[in-house]
Design an enzyme around this catalytic site. Sequence first.
Site, PDB file in Angstrom:
ATOM      1  N   HIS A 153       0.832  -1.211   0.000  1.00 46.25           N
ATOM      2  CA  HIS A 153       0.000   0.000   0.000  1.00 46.25           C
ATOM      3  C   HIS A 153       0.864   1.258   0.000  1.00 46.25           C
ATOM      4  O   HIS A 153       0.451   2.291   0.513  1.00 46.25           O
ATOM      5  CB  HIS A 153      -0.941   0.044   1.216  1.00 46.25           C
TER       6      HIS A 153
ATOM      7  N   SER B  22      14.732  20.771 -17.226  1.00 43.94           N
ATOM      8  CA  SER B  22      13.524  21.558 -17.468  1.00 43.94           C
ATOM      9  C   SER B  22      13.917  22.798 -18.255  1.00 43.94           C
ATOM     10  O   SER B  22      14.999  23.347 -18.069  1.00 43.94           O
ATOM     11  CB  SER B  22      12.907  21.948 -16.130  1.00 43.94           C
TER      12      SER B  22
ATOM     13  N   LYS C 174      16.130  21.342 -12.140  1.00 43.77           N
ATOM     14  CA  LYS C 174      15.421  20.077 -12.318  1.00 43.77           C
ATOM     15  C   LYS C 174      16.183  19.042 -13.128  1.00 43.77           C
ATOM     16  O   LYS C 174      16.858  19.348 -14.092  1.00 43.77           O
ATOM     17  CB  LYS C 174      14.061  20.306 -12.985  1.00 43.77           C
TER      18      LYS C 174
ATOM     19  N   GLU D 293       9.396   7.885 -17.349  1.00 44.85           N
ATOM     20  CA  GLU D 293       8.027   8.326 -17.624  1.00 44.85           C
ATOM     21  C   GLU D 293       7.577   7.847 -19.008  1.00 44.85           C
ATOM     22  O   GLU D 293       6.420   7.486 -19.212  1.00 44.85           O
ATOM     23  CB  GLU D 293       7.933   9.850 -17.529  1.00 44.85           C
TER      24      GLU D 293
END
Length: 464
Positions: free
Chosen positions: A162, A283, A289, A296
Amino acid sequence: MSKDTGNRLWGGRFTGASDPLMDLYNASLPYDQKMYKADLFGTKIYTAGLNKLGLINDEELKEIHRGLLVIEEEWEQNKFEEKPGDEDIHTANERRLGEIIGKHIAGKVHTGRSRNDQVACDMRIYVRENLSELSKILAQFIDTIIKRSKEEIDVLMPGYTHMQRAQPIRWSHLLSSYATYFVEDYKRLQQIISRVNSSPLGVGALAGHPYGIDREFLATELGFESIIGNSLTAVSDRDFVIEVLFWSTLFMNHISRFAEDFIIYSTAEFGFLKLSDAYSTGSSLMPQKKNPDSLELLRGKSGRVFGGLAGFLMAYKSVPSSYDKDLQEDKEPLFDALTTVEHSILIATGIISTMEINKEKMEGALTMDMLATDLADYLVRKGVPFRETHHISGECVRLAEELKLSGIDQLTMEQFTSIDERFGDDVKDVFSFEVSVERRTAIGGTAKSAVLKQLEALQSEISK
Ligand code: ARG
């Protein structure tokens, strides 16, 4: 409307104009030309079959095979010229053959053959070869995971259920869990390759071969393991496409779940791992970043592969017996899935072999409450039923929280015995993460010996 029937090989009956958009709509050459080699190979063997029947003489066969070689070179060197009327790879190659060796001989190669058995044959050759390549890079990917697992066998981390800290595990145990999925994918792939590798060639358009071609000869020469036993099925069966799409979907799901874990673990909040620059991007706005784009994309591309499966499965369900043009819709999703899976395996291999892990962060995330089950197990070893020890251990957790202690290991002996007098001094031995993982020696567990055994078994599956 165009009046030109061009080089259409079935033009005899069609004298009227056709809608140019229909030509585009109908054409598969833009995407099926990648099967050029399989198509030429199929024709090479098929004409040898016709030669055995005396339908093509030795001289003609030589000419045909010479022409096929020329065409192959043209494709390879990017010199093949497409012409109007080249509907698909089959018609394009045959048209070109006629230009090279003359229409008289080239006109014989299609005797008794239809594009229906031809396309099914080409697809199966193309797919089996692609899957064999995939199988190799998948084995390398698994091998990379296994190597990394062995090297970092001593690193511990929290195991989650979980997404909540649950019990300590070895980092290698997690890696080995991914590898276990991928090995199942690998085994499934071998089964699929064998089903793909069945010959549809030599059944004509749907009813069978009118000159009694030796289908066994064709199959053997083309490297097929078996022959599809019914002519209608041979031309219309695309189950192998569905299977490959399903396999790709399931594989991409595994890759996606693995990517999801790594995305989470690479956040500053977790800090368990850092992707190498080769697989991250910056970024355009925020200079600090470093984004896990590779992961992804692995996650994101699982969607399009499933989309391809859903799309073709939907088209396939209402195709009547034997060949119908709907079946041409098998190619784009299939080719897209094969490329996506291939690239995804290579990217994932690159990620695994170049990322860095942060042992301190991983082990620093282990907390004493994660040993509450071990505390319950401690009393089980003293003969107390587990249901009771579960409750007792819960009491200890509650008391430690109430006293605002940093963990259950901080309770004093008096506090332990106030909860249950069966606690002894040796309870202190429970509070070691290493001891906890090393207790799990049964098959499939996270103890070092058990993980090493898993890795060995996985390795042997891909070395078969
Ligand atoms: N391009 C077609 C396909 O991919 C080849 C088979 C065409 N057969 C036919 N009867 N029109 O399915």
